[in-house]
Design an enzyme around this catalytic site. Structure first.
Site, mmCIF file in Angstrom:
data_model
loop_
_atom_site.group_PDB
_atom_site.id
_atom_site.type_symbol
_atom_site.label_atom_id
_atom_site.label_comp_id
_atom_site.label_asym_id
_atom_site.label_seq_id
_atom_site.Cartn_x
_atom_site.Cartn_y
_atom_site.Cartn_z
ATOM 1 N N SER A 83 2.381 -34.231 35.935
ATOM 2 C CA SER A 83 1.727 -34.009 37.246
ATOM 3 C C SER A 83 0.778 -32.810 37.300
ATOM 4 O O SER A 83 0.060 -32.991 38.466
ATOM 5 C CB SER A 83 2.585 -34.239 38.261
ATOM 6 O OG SER A 83 3.510 -33.086 38.281
ATOM 7 N N LYS B 295 -0.086 -24.590 41.953
ATOM 8 C CA LYS B 295 0.017 -26.066 42.188
ATOM 9 C C LYS B 295 0.336 -26.386 43.641
ATOM 10 O O LYS B 295 1.095 -25.913 44.339
ATOM 11 C CB LYS B 295 1.082 -26.762 41.238
ATOM 12 C CG LYS B 295 1.108 -28.390 41.162
ATOM 13 C CD LYS B 295 2.365 -28.638 40.199
ATOM 14 C CE LYS B 295 2.561 -30.257 40.271
ATOM 15 N NZ LYS B 295 3.557 -30.651 39.444
ATOM 16 N N SER C 146 6.268 -32.208 33.460
ATOM 17 C CA SER C 146 5.127 -32.179 34.071
ATOM 18 C C SER C 146 4.390 -30.695 34.086
ATOM 19 O O SER C 146 3.186 -30.581 34.382
ATOM 20 C CB SER C 146 5.300 -32.346 35.795
ATOM 21 O OG SER C 146 5.746 -33.818 36.049
#
Length: 486
Positions: free
Chosen positions: A149, A74, A173
Site C-alpha cells: 500500500s 506515508k 506494504s
C-alpha cells in the site's frame, strides 16, 4: 547521494540544506504531475526547516544525524497540523492535533518534511489503485503500478523526489512496492518501531519502516525511529544497537536458507526466480553457505492473513461512525442511517470488502472456525520460522512473485491482487524483520526484488547481509534507462 555523504558535505559547508530542499521540490514539480506520489507537498515548511538547519550550521552548532535530509511520509502517519487522510474520503479533512512518534523522532533528528505520500486507502491494497485520490505510478514505467500500500513513498524515493521516506507494512506494504520501484524497503521486527500515531489497519501486524536508495540509508533511518515508546504498549524495550556499524561485519560463513516453498510458489515469474537465484549465488561468492530449507506453511500465510487482518480492521475502523470525526453523511433521517451512510460513502470498495470479511469472521458461530483457526495457523507459521533459524542465519526469497503489473490488471479479481503479497505476508505473521533489495530487471526493464528475513530483533544481521549483497552486485550500475528514474 547517501545520507552520510550528504551530512559530510553539509558539515563542510559544500552544500546547504536549502539547496538540497529546493532541488527536491523542483524534482517534485517536474515529475509528480505524472507520478502522483504525493497527496500534499509541504514546500513552505520544508524551506523554513532547511533554513533553520543552515543557520545552525553557520552558528557552529552540532548537527543531528538527519539534518537537512528531505523526507516523505506515508499519509497514514499523523503529522501535527498537516492533513492525514489515509487516502480516504473518510479522513479527507482530518488534521491531527498531535505528531506520531516516528515522525517526531525524524524532526528531532533534523529531517525535513517535504510532503505526505499516496497509499491504498487505509493501507488496504497492493497497487495504490484503491486510493480515493487517484493512483500513484511506477517511475520505471508509468503504465505500471508502484505496488502498495505504500506505493507513493516507494515511487517518491525511486523517482528522486525525496532522499528517503517512511511507509507502513502490514503484509508487505513496504517490501512489495520497494521491489516494484527498485528501491530498498525495510520492515523491522514487530514492536521495534513505535506505532503511536500510525492510523491502525491490523494492530498485531502493522509496522513502520523506511524506504531508501541504499541499505546504509535504511540503517540510518532505522537508527532514528527505533526504540522504546511508552505511548505504545506493544513497543519493545530492547536497546537499539548501532545499525550502521553492523554493516561492516563480514558475511563469510553465514548460512543463507533458500525457502523451498517460495521458489515453487504459484505464479512465480521465471525471470524473477532466475534473478533471485543469481543473487543467492552472489552471496555464495561472498562466502555465505547456501542451504535449502523448508517452511511447510509458508504459503498458508496469505489465507491466514486474510482472516486476521480484516478481522482487526473491522474492529479498528468501527470508530469511523460519522459522529466524533471523519466524514459524515448529511442525507440521513436517523442516527443509524447516518452511521450506515457515512461508512458507505466514506469508505471505498476494498475497505468495505475487508470490513465485511472481518466482521463475518468475528461473528457469533464463526469466530472459532475462522479467526481462532487462523491464529492457530499463525502459530504454526512462526514455529516453521523458528525451526528454519535453528539451521540458518538468514532466509532468502523473492519479494514478489512478479514485477510491477499494469493498472487494472486485477480489477475484477481481488484474489489475484492478494497473491501479490504471497511471499511477504509470512514475515508479518511471525513478527520478523525483512528487507527488499533490488536484484535485477526483467526483459521489460522493470526492477526485481530480493527479500531477506532474519529472526526477531536481528536487524543488524539483516542489514549486514543486504548491504554486502548490494555492494557486491551493484545492480543499479547496470540498470536500463527510465525517463522518471534519476
Amino acid at each position: 547521494m547517501g545520507i552520510a555523504e550528504w551530512r559530510g558535505q553539509l558539515e563542510r559547508g559544500e552544500v546547504s540544506a536549502r539547496e538540497l530542499t529546493d532541488q527536491h521540490l523542483a524534482r517534485i514539480e517536474a515529475v509528480d504531475g505524472t507520478l502522483h506520489s504525493f497527496l500534499e507537498v509541504t514546500a513552505e515548511r520544508a524551506r523554513a526547516d532547511a533554513d533553520r538547519v543552515d543557520a545552525a550550521r553557520s552558528a557552529g552548532e552540532s548537527l543531528p544525524p538527519l539534518a537537512g535530509v528531505p523526507l516523505a511520509i506515508k499519509d497514514n502517519l499523523c503529522t501535527k497540523g498537516i492533513r492525514t487522510t489515509c487516502s480516504s474520503r473518510m479522513l479527507e479533512q482530518f488534521v491531527p492535533p498531535y505528531e506520531s512518534t516516528v515522525t517526531e523522532r525524524l524532526w528531532q533528528a533534523g529531517g525535513i518534511l517535504i510532503g505526505k505520500t499516496n497509499l491504498d486507502e487505509f493501507a488496504m491494497g497492493s497497487s495504490t489503485e484503491t486510493s480515493a485520490f487517484g493512483p500513484s505510478r511506477n517511475p520505471w514505467n508509468p503504465e505500471r503500478v508502484p505496488g502498495g500500500s505504500s506505493g507513493g513513498s516507494a515511487s517518491a524515493v525511486g523517482s528522486g523526489e525525496c532522499v528517503a521516506a517512511l511507509g507502513s507494512d502490514t503484509g508487505g506494504s513496504i517490501r512489495q512496492p520497494a521491489a516494484f520501484c527498485g528501491v530498498v524497503g525495510l520492515k523491522p521486527t514487530y514492536g521495534r518501531v513505535s506505532r503511536w500515531g500510525l492510523v491502525a489497519f491490523a494492530s498485531s501486524l502493522d509496522q513502520v519502516g523506511p524506504f531508501s536508495t541504499s541499505v546504509a540509508d535504511a540503517a540510518e533511518l532505522l537508527q532514528v525511529i527505533a526504540g522504546e515508546d511508552r505511548r505504545d504498549g506493544t513497543c519493545l524495550k530492547a536497546p537499539v544497537p548501532d545499525y550502521s556499524a553492523a554493516l561492516k561485519a563480514p558475511v563469510k560463513g553465514l548460512r543463507v536458507g533458500l525457502v523451498k516453498e517460495c521458489f515453487e510458489a504459484e505464479g512465480l515469474d521465471p525471470q524473477v526466480k532466475a534473478s533471485v537465484l543469481t543473487a543467492a549465488a552472489q552471496l555464495e561468492a561472498l562466502g555465505c553457505e547456501l542451504v535449502e530449507v523448508s517452511c511447510p506453511r509458508f504459503n498458508d500465510g496469505i489465507a491466514t492473513y486474510y482472516v486476521i487482518a480484516p478481522s482487526e480492521a473491522s474492529a479498528n475502523l468501527a470508530r469511523y461512525d460519522g459522529v466524533k470525526y471523519g466524514y459524515r453523511s448529511e442525507q440521513a433521517a436517523s442516527l443509524a442511517e447516518m452511521t450506515a451512510r457515512s461508512r458507505a460513502e466514506g469508505f471505498g470498495d476494498e475497505v468495505q470488502r475487508r470490513i465485511l470479511i472481518g466482521t463475518y469472521a468475528l461473528s457469533a458461530g464463526y469466530v472459532d472456525a475462522y479467526y481462532k483457526k487462523a491464529q492457530q495457523v499463525r502459530t504454526l507459521i512462526r514455529r516453521d520460522f523458528d525451526a528454519a533459524f535453528g539451521s540458518v542465519d538468514v532466509l532468502l526469497t523473492p519479494t514478489s512473485p512478479t514485477t510491477a503489473f499494469r493498472f487494472g490488471a486485477h480489477a475484477e479479481d481481488p484474489l489475484a491482487m492478494y497473491l501479490a503479497d504471497l511471499l511477504t505476508i509470512p514475515a508479518n505473521m511471525a513478527g520478523l524483520p525483512a528487507i527488499s533489495v533490488p536484484c535485477g530487471f526483467d526483459d521489460g526493464g522493470l526492477p526485481i526484488g530480493l527479500q531477506l528475513i532474519t529472526g526477531v530483533l536481528e536487524e543488524p544481521r539483516l542489514l549486514q547481509v543486504a548491504h554486502h549483497y548490494e555492494q557486491a552486485a551493484r545492480v543499479m550500475d547496470t540498470r536500463p534507462s527510465a525517463a522518471l528514474v534519476p
